[in-house]
Write an enzyme that holds these catalytic residues in place. Structure first.
Site, PDB file in Angstrom:
ATOM      1  N   CYS A   1       8.168  23.135 -12.024  1.00 18.70           N
ATOM      2  CA  CYS A   1       9.362  23.577 -12.437  1.00 18.70           C
ATOM      3  C   CYS A   1      10.783  22.502 -12.296  1.00 18.70           C
ATOM      4  O   CYS A   1      11.579  22.849 -11.720  1.00 18.70           O
ATOM      5  CB  CYS A   1       9.656  24.708 -11.426  1.00 18.70           C
ATOM      6  SG  CYS A   1       8.544  25.526 -11.999  1.00 18.70           S
TER       7      CYS A   1
ATOM      8  N   TYR B   1       0.600   2.735  -9.499  1.00 14.03           N
ATOM      9  CA  TYR B   1       2.069   3.768  -9.016  1.00 14.03           C
ATOM     10  C   TYR B   1       1.415   5.059  -9.706  1.00 14.03           C
ATOM     11  O   TYR B   1       1.848   5.501 -10.085  1.00 14.03           O
ATOM     12  CB  TYR B   1       2.949   3.453  -9.585  1.00 14.03           C
ATOM     13  CG  TYR B   1       3.349   1.967  -9.161  1.00 14.03           C
ATOM     14  CD1 TYR B   1       3.125   1.189  -7.994  1.00 14.03           C
ATOM     15  CD2 TYR B   1       2.788   0.990  -9.727  1.00 14.03           C
ATOM     16  CE1 TYR B   1       3.648   0.328  -6.858  1.00 14.03           C
ATOM     17  CE2 TYR B   1       3.498  -0.662  -9.237  1.00 14.03           C
ATOM     18  CZ  TYR B   1       3.524  -1.386  -7.828  1.00 14.03           C
ATOM     19  OH  TYR B   1       3.532  -1.700  -6.848  1.00 14.03           O
TER      20      TYR B   1
HETATM   21  N1  LLP Z   1       5.694  -7.516  -3.187  1.00 16.89           N
HETATM   22  C1  LLP Z   1       6.767  -6.922  -3.281  1.00 16.89           C
HETATM   23  C2  LLP Z   1       7.617  -7.214  -2.058  1.00 16.89           C
HETATM   24  C3  LLP Z   1       7.072  -5.731  -3.614  1.00 16.89           C
HETATM   25  O1  LLP Z   1       7.646  -5.198  -3.126  1.00 16.89           O
HETATM   26  C4  LLP Z   1       5.850  -5.723  -4.884  1.00 16.89           C
HETATM   27  C5  LLP Z   1       6.715  -3.512  -5.330  1.00 16.89           C
HETATM   28  C6  LLP Z   1       4.836  -6.006  -5.067  1.00 16.89           C
HETATM   29  C7  LLP Z   1       4.570  -7.445  -4.501  1.00 16.89           C
HETATM   30  C8  LLP Z   1       3.824  -5.422  -6.234  1.00 16.89           C
HETATM   31  O2  LLP Z   1       4.178  -5.579  -7.604  1.00 16.89           O
HETATM   32  P1  LLP Z   1       3.639  -5.227  -8.864  1.00 16.89           P
HETATM   33  O3  LLP Z   1       2.569  -6.835  -8.894  1.00 16.89           O
HETATM   34  O4  LLP Z   1       2.466  -4.107  -8.504  1.00 16.89           O
HETATM   35  O5  LLP Z   1       4.207  -5.201 -10.036  1.00 16.89           O
HETATM   36  N2  LLP Z   1       6.476   2.018  -8.858  1.00 16.89           N
HETATM   37  C9  LLP Z   1       7.409   1.175  -9.388  1.00 16.89           C
HETATM   38  C10 LLP Z   1       7.144   0.021  -9.265  1.00 16.89           C
HETATM   39  C11 LLP Z   1       7.132  -0.319  -7.624  1.00 16.89           C
HETATM   40  C12 LLP Z   1       7.172  -1.839  -7.621  1.00 16.89           C
HETATM   41  C13 LLP Z   1       6.968  -1.883  -5.825  1.00 16.89           C
HETATM   42  N3  LLP Z   1       6.664  -3.390  -5.232  1.00 16.89           N
HETATM   43  C14 LLP Z   1       6.914   1.760 -10.813  1.00 16.89           C
HETATM   44  O6  LLP Z   1       6.070   2.823 -11.379  1.00 16.89           O
HETATM   45  O7  LLP Z   1       7.127   0.468 -12.210  1.00 16.89           O
END
Ligand code: LLP
Length: 459
Positions: free
Chosen positions: A383, A412
């Site tokens: 909703c 995610y």
């Molecule tokens: N290292 C740190 C300190 C982080 O905060 C993050 C992600 C990563 C590594 C990994 O990032 P990646 O390689 O997965 O891009 N919920 C959001 C993304 C938030 C990311 C948070 N930190 C989305 O759905 O796009």
């Protein structure tokens, strides 16, 4: 039928989507919807490709398990030699349960509690002690300390130093610096600008690292930097690495002994709208800045999440109703913002297409020759008007009961799913060739209510 260019492990055969070698509709029928499906082949391929691209740096690849924390996915990656990047006591336990070598675990996060720090230093303080054992039947007691804390603030540094001294365990750490570099990503996922809560500003970080030498049980080994996610180009990394290397050189000239650099995660993937740098292109920018230093002893850590699992996951959802509004055509599904919040929260783009179709796509976009496409909002049952998976998208006409595939939902997706509006969480399945494993059963409704009833003595 051709394999999609962007999703090597997803194929339409005779108009039917297959993940690895298993039909999507068959999976939806067998396990129900909404359903997250991951390809083990894809996960292995992504991990191997990234390791290969950065090979010259011999990095420790710490999978950011916040992207998809299912223990079976983590176990698969630990088996390939991955370390883990964790950001809470809960993720720490998941890493341990996936049999990762704890010395390859980095513990980030701005709000580490005393209990989480103690558990990261000694499994004897794990909240799972006496409750859960790992695959080999061992409790958490003897697992050892995490390899590195990523320290986010001076208060945290003092707290870790104190707890390590109390436990008489050495804590190794990197100081997370905030280099004030713009990663040009969504403002909610930008972390390396001075207005963000993350890390310690460079100027201050120098003093903090020098002062930390006074702590007997805390060893600052180096610097951590993570700019945000997803990042499309190697340029922000190159800029930030330049800034932090200069700082490390200055401190090392005064005897700081910093030998570790963690360059974080954030490597973008192709969702079908723009084409971010490939792992090889990221490496082409980053590796030359660090290769010489690695040869003289620098240890490099990376924290990839999305680029390991993002394009390996497909969310399957079943159409409940087709509703023709005054201005729009709505396809109402059993997945929505509670299943995949990225479109609602970040205006993120996920390609959506029927699992069975006469117009099979060959990439993450409608095929050019597709006829009869109609502008459609794919929405969920929640909703809220933000409850959509995509809006105003040209889609084939689908009927009630059709299965839709939401692509690139491996990162995610499930890890940010909620039970909002009292929808139990979806099931997760891992496909490996022809083999299908249910790696998390669908949550049962009773799981949502029994603890509340028990709390007031009704259960
Ligand atoms: N290292 C740190 C300190 C982080 O905060 C993050 C992600 C990563 C590594 C990994 O990032 P990646 O390689 O997965 O891009 N919920 C959001 C993304 C938030 C990311 C948070 N930190 C989305 O759905 O796009």
């Amino acid at each position: 039928m051709p394999t999609t260019n962007d999703l090597p492990h997803c194929t339409y055969r005779d108009g039917n989507l297959h993940i690895d070698k298993v039909g999507a509709e068959e999976l939806a029928e067998r396990f129900g919807t909404p359903l997250y499906v991951y390809s083990a082949t894809g996960i292995r391929a992504n991990f191997t490709r990234l390791s290969g691209a950065f090979m010259a740096l011999k990095p420790t690849l710490c999978y950011a398990l916040k992207a998809c924390g299912n223990v079976s996915v983590c176990r698969l990656l630990a088996g390939l030699g991955a370390g883990m990047d964790v950001v809470s006591g809960g993720e720490l336990e998941r890493a341990w349960l996936s049999s990762v070598d704890m010395s390859k675990v980095v513990f980030a996060g701005v709000g580490k509690t005393r209990a989480e720090i103690a558990a990261a230093l000694s499994g004897a303080h794990s909240p799972l002690k006496g409750i859960v054992k790992d695959v080999s039947g061992r409790g958490p007691e003897g697992r050892g300390a995490v390899g590195l804390f990523n320290i986010e603030s001076e208060g945290e540094l003092r707290r870790i130093a104190q707890i390590a001294a109390d436990l008489r365990v050495e804590a190794s750490a990197c100081i997370r610096v905030n280099p004030d570099v713009d990663a040009h990503t969504h403002k909610y996922t930008t972390t390396g600008k001075s207005e963000n809560k993350f890390g310690i500003a460079i100027a201050r970080a120098k003093e903090v690292i020098e002062a930390a030498r006074a702590h007997a049980y805390l060893k600052v080994r180096g610097v951590h930097v993570h700019l945000g996610s997803p990042i499309a180009s190697p340029k922000p990394y190159m800029e930030a690495i330049g800034v932090v290397l200069a700082m490390m050189d200055e401190l090392n000239a005064k005897g700081a002994g910093l030998d570790t650099l963690n360059i974080g995660g954030g490597y973008g993937i192709d969702y079908g709208l723009a084409t971010p740098a490939t792992p090889e292109e990221f490496a082409a920018g980053i590796v030359p800045l660090l290769a010489g230093r690695v040869a003289s002893g620098l240890r490099v850590f990376m924290e990839p999440g999305r680029c390991i699992v993002g394009n390996t996951g497909v969310l399957l959802t079943r159409v409940q109703y087709v509703k023709i509004g005054d201005k729009k055509r709505f396809v109402v599904c059993d997945a929505g913002m509670h299943t995949l919040i990225r479109p609602a929260l970040y205006q993120a783009h996920h390609f959506v297409w029927p699992a069975r179709t006469q117009s099979p796509p060959t990439r993450l976009a409608p095929p050019e020759n597709a006829a009869g496409l109609v502008g459609t909002d794919v929405v969920g049952p929640v909703c809220e008007s933000s409850d959509f998976l995509c809006q105003d998208r040209p889609l084939p006409v689908v009927e009630e009961g059709a299965v839709l595939a939401v692509f690139c939902a491996g990162a995610y997706g499930m890890s940010m799913a909620s039970t909002y509006n009292d929808h139990p969480k979806p099931a997760e399945v891992l496909v490996d060739g022809k083999q299908v494993t249910l790696i998390r059963p669908r949550q049962e409704l009773h799981e949502l209510v029994t603890s509340e009833l028990a709390a007031v003595g009704v259960a």
